[in-house]
Design a protein around this motif. Structure first.
Motif, PDB file in Angstrom:
ATOM      1  N   SER A  15     105.490  59.422  -7.151  1.00 54.05           N
ATOM      2  CA  SER A  15     104.390  59.288  -8.879  1.00 54.05           C
ATOM      3  C   SER A  15     103.297  58.646  -7.691  1.00 54.05           C
ATOM      4  N   LEU A  16     103.024  57.285  -7.260  1.00 51.29           N
ATOM      5  CA  LEU A  16     102.322  56.898  -6.175  1.00 51.29           C
ATOM      6  C   LEU A  16     101.036  57.443  -6.003  1.00 51.29           C
ATOM      7  N   MET A  17     101.735  58.205  -4.883  1.00 53.24           N
ATOM      8  CA  MET A  17     100.878  59.487  -4.613  1.00 53.24           C
ATOM      9  C   MET A  17     100.064  59.876  -5.431  1.00 53.24           C
ATOM     10  N   ILE A  18     100.640  60.801  -6.045  1.00 56.04           N
ATOM     11  CA  ILE A  18      99.990  61.332  -7.726  1.00 56.04           C
ATOM     12  C   ILE A  18      98.406  60.363  -7.901  1.00 56.04           C
ATOM     13  N   ILE A  19      99.007  59.370  -8.221  1.00 57.62           N
ATOM     14  CA  ILE A  19      97.980  58.658  -8.794  1.00 57.62           C
ATOM     15  C   ILE A  19      96.710  58.061  -7.930  1.00 57.62           C
ATOM     16  N   LYS A  20      96.904  57.809  -7.019  1.00 58.04           N
ATOM     17  CA  LYS A  20      96.109  57.714  -6.318  1.00 58.04           C
ATOM     18  C   LYS A  20      95.890  58.979  -5.554  1.00 58.04           C
ATOM     19  N   GLU A  21      96.142  59.927  -5.643  1.00 61.71           N
ATOM     20  CA  GLU A  21      94.830  61.159  -5.640  1.00 61.71           C
ATOM     21  C   GLU A  21      94.012  61.682  -7.042  1.00 61.71           C
ATOM     22  N   ILE A  22      94.978  61.921  -7.787  1.00 55.79           N
ATOM     23  CA  ILE A  22      93.637  60.996  -9.558  1.00 55.79           C
ATOM     24  C   ILE A  22      92.797  60.330  -9.453  1.00 55.79           C
ATOM     25  N   SER A  23      93.051  58.928  -8.776  1.00 55.72           N
ATOM     26  CA  SER A  23      92.094  57.745  -8.127  1.00 55.72           C
ATOM     27  C   SER A  23      90.692  58.078  -7.583  1.00 55.72           C
ATOM     28  N   GLN A  24      90.590  58.920  -5.992  1.00 55.92           N
ATOM     29  CA  GLN A  24      90.371  59.222  -5.867  1.00 55.92           C
ATOM     30  C   GLN A  24      89.403  59.806  -5.846  1.00 55.92           C
ATOM     31  N   MET A  25      89.827  61.272  -6.476  1.00 54.85           N
ATOM     32  CA  MET A  25      89.381  62.234  -7.203  1.00 54.85           C
ATOM     33  C   MET A  25      88.115  61.490  -8.252  1.00 54.85           C
ATOM     34  N   CYS A  26      88.102  61.098  -9.388  1.00 55.52           N
ATOM     35  CA  CYS A  26      87.619  60.551 -10.346  1.00 55.52           C
ATOM     36  C   CYS A  26      86.575  60.068  -9.436  1.00 55.52           C
ATOM     37  N   LYS A  27      86.646  59.012  -8.314  1.00 59.14           N
ATOM     38  CA  LYS A  27      85.849  58.088  -7.210  1.00 59.14           C
ATOM     39  C   LYS A  27      84.798  58.929  -6.840  1.00 59.14           C
ATOM     40  N   GLU A  28      85.566  60.016  -6.449  1.00 57.34           N
ATOM     41  CA  GLU A  28      84.169  60.715  -6.114  1.00 57.34           C
ATOM     42  C   GLU A  28      83.254  61.439  -7.022  1.00 57.34           C
ATOM     43  N   ASN A  29      84.160  61.671  -8.292  1.00 61.41           N
ATOM     44  CA  ASN A  29      83.080  62.707  -8.894  1.00 61.41           C
ATOM     45  C   ASN A  29      82.741  61.531  -9.872  1.00 61.41           C
ATOM     46  N   ASN A  30      82.830  60.481  -9.955  1.00 60.31           N
ATOM     47  CA  ASN A  30      81.691  58.979 -10.672  1.00 60.31           C
ATOM     48  C   ASN A  30      82.800  59.926 -12.003  1.00 60.31           C
ATOM     49  N   ILE A  31      84.114  59.237 -12.537  1.00 66.56           N
ATOM     50  CA  ILE A  31      84.401  59.488 -13.924  1.00 66.56           C
ATOM     51  C   ILE A  31      84.799  58.450 -14.502  1.00 66.56           C
ATOM     52  N   ASN A  32      84.675  57.314 -14.619  1.00 62.75           N
ATOM     53  CA  ASN A  32      85.487  55.952 -15.495  1.00 62.75           C
ATOM     54  C   ASN A  32      87.197  56.090 -15.383  1.00 62.75           C
ATOM     55  N   LEU A  33      88.229  56.121 -14.511  1.00 63.72           N
ATOM     56  CA  LEU A  33      89.655  56.277 -14.813  1.00 63.72           C
ATOM     57  C   LEU A  33      90.101  54.839 -15.742  1.00 63.72           C
ATOM     58  N   ILE A  34      90.581  55.072 -16.693  1.00 65.48           N
ATOM     59  CA  ILE A  34      91.632  54.256 -17.237  1.00 65.48           C
ATOM     60  C   ILE A  34      92.965  54.529 -17.813  1.00 65.48           C
ATOM     61  N   LEU A  35      93.455  53.474 -17.029  1.00 61.26           N
ATOM     62  CA  LEU A  35      95.285  53.560 -17.027  1.00 61.26           C
ATOM     63  C   LEU A  35      95.647  52.690 -18.110  1.00 61.26           C
ATOM     64  N   PHE A  36      96.654  53.289 -18.542  1.00 64.42           N
ATOM     65  CA  PHE A  36      97.732  52.134 -19.423  1.00 64.42           C
ATOM     66  C   PHE A  36      99.011  52.943 -19.331  1.00 64.42           C
ATOM     67  N   THR A  37     100.054  51.678 -19.306  1.00 64.33           N
ATOM     68  CA  THR A  37     101.518  52.389 -20.079  1.00 64.33           C
ATOM     69  C   THR A  37     101.410  52.711 -21.423  1.00 64.33           C
ATOM     70  N   THR A  38     101.910  53.422 -21.633  1.00 66.03           N
ATOM     71  CA  THR A  38     102.189  53.488 -23.500  1.00 66.03           C
ATOM     72  C   THR A  38     103.718  53.053 -24.414  1.00 66.03           C
ATOM     73  N   PRO A  39     102.832  52.541 -25.211  1.00 61.23           N
ATOM     74  CA  PRO A  39     103.639  50.790 -25.577  1.00 61.23           C
ATOM     75  C   PRO A  39     105.097  51.485 -25.903  1.00 61.23           C
ATOM     76  N   LEU A  40     106.135  51.760 -25.377  1.00 65.31           N
ATOM     77  CA  LEU A  40     107.716  52.302 -25.323  1.00 65.31           C
ATOM     78  C   LEU A  40     108.330  51.413 -26.660  1.00 65.31           C
ATOM     79  N   TYR A  41     108.978  52.236 -27.420  1.00 63.97           N
ATOM     80  CA  TYR A  41     110.200  51.411 -27.880  1.00 63.97           C
ATOM     81  C   TYR A  41     110.743  50.637 -27.608  1.00 63.97           C
ATOM     82  N   VAL A  42     111.451  49.457 -27.494  1.00 60.17           N
ATOM     83  CA  VAL A  42     112.575  48.915 -26.560  1.00 60.17           C
ATOM     84  C   VAL A  42     113.199  48.889 -25.963  1.00 60.17           C
TER      85      VAL A  42
END
Length: 342
Positions: free
Chosen positions: A217-244
């Motif tokens: 999964s981290l490899m996928i996130i790394k690829e998304i991050s790199q793709m956004c950097k190469e295309n000058n896209i501001n990438l924001i990640l967050f974890t969804t607030p799951l019920y406990v």
């Protein structure tokens, strides 16, 4: 004999055309009505329909939120101004490999993207091929071969005939369509029940070593991050607030490790902890989905420079986790769990 064969062939062709027309006209998943969806008691294949809709007018939106149905209650339209035009790409059981491919498709097809917000529910290393046989979740085809297979699946008259007797129209369909096309979300209101939401930490065993699933999964996130950097896209990640109770499920799957390692690739806002938001069932429609008030808190924290409420901050809710504080936040989550179990 030859006349009989010719007539039979013509009849077969006519029957085939009729079956195709029925499939296209009924179209329970809105594949062929992406510009004017029919709002029924069934569900649209939003993976395909939303992607097709955005590609049909690539200049209408320049900012997108991606994630599962949980991010459907994040009302991104409040972020819109003269320069930012947000669309919520929420769809059922969204997985990171699909999100990556959709972003790549948008870039390749000329969609001008300035901002991408991705909500992460849990450790995600699933394969999009797992959805290929599910008509509700089939991903947007990116090759001619996949496109042929995709459309053959939906041009099945048996599906259309079955839908004729199962799908009912719903109220407020025009408002739902407006939300779908202008904002991407379909915001349903309901009645909350104060008497649900029992949870316990009994039997929960935290993962303490990085799994192969986390690494994938981290490899996928790394690829998304790199793709956004190469295309000058501001990438924001967050974890969804799951019920406990759901948070404890992903905690066992290594969520503290996952957040820590994501932060070393790209900073991430964490709304994942045991806190006064996710232990209050009145903040949730049911165990799976938080309400729009919680979605507003997420947006305020990320976009409106609002400091974390002191109590929520101490509970680890809304913390920006970076490579500098990743280890510290991981330790906090592990110690918090230990304190709850005492």
């Amino acid at each position: 004999m030859s006349k009989f064969i010719k007539k039979s062939f013509v009849y077969l062709v006519l029957i085939g055309v009729f079956c195709l027309l029925v499939s296209v006209m009924v179209d329970p998943y809105n594949i062929y009505h992406y510009k004017d969806i029919r709002v029924t008691s069934g569900e649209t294949n939003s993976r395909y329909v939303k992607t097709k809709y955005i590609l049909s007018q690539p200049e209408k939106f320049n900012s997108f939120i991606f994630g599962s149905s949980r991010v459907g209650y994040i009302h991104t339209e409040q972020l819109n101004d003269e320069s930012m035009h947000w669309y919520n790409m929420t769809y059922q059981n969204a997985i990171l490999p699909e999100i990556k491919e959709t972003i790549r498709t948008f870039i390749d097809k000329g969609v001008g993207i300035e901002n991408i917000l991705i909500g992460i529910d849990a450790v995600d290393g699933d394969n999009p091929r797992e959805h290929m046989n599910d008509l509700l979740r089939k991903p947007y085809p990116t090759t001619l071969k996949d496109a042929v297979s995709f459309h053959m699946s939906y041009l099945n008259p048996a599906i259309a005939v079955e839908a004729l007797f199962e799908l009912d129209k719903v109220e407020n369909s025009q408002e739902i369509k407006h939300q779908f096309y202008e904002y991407g979300g379909i915001y349903k209101e309901g009645t909350k029940n104060e008497n649900w939401g029992k949870w316990s930490v009994e039997g929960v065993v935290p993962m303490v070593e990085e799994s192969s699933r986390i690494k994938d999964s981290l490899m996928i996130i790394k690829e998304i991050s790199q793709m956004c950097k190469e295309n000058n896209i501001n990438l924001i990640l967050f974890t969804t607030p799951l019920y406990v109770s759901r948070y404890l499920d992903v905690f066992e799957q290594g969520m503290p490790i996952y957040i820590r390692e994501i932060a070393k690739i790209h900073e991430i806002y964490s709304f994942s902890s045991i806190n006064s938001i996710n232990t209050n069932n009145m903040n949730y429609w049911e165990e799976e989905h938080f309400d729009s008030n919680v979605g507003d808190i997420v947006l305020q924290r990320i976009f409106m420079s609002e400091e974390i409420d002191p109590i929520l901050g101490k509970e680890g809710f809304g913390v920006l986790v970076t490579k500098e504080n990743a280890d510290e936040y991981y330790t906090f989550l592990m110690e918090q769990f230990e304190n709850v179990t005492k």
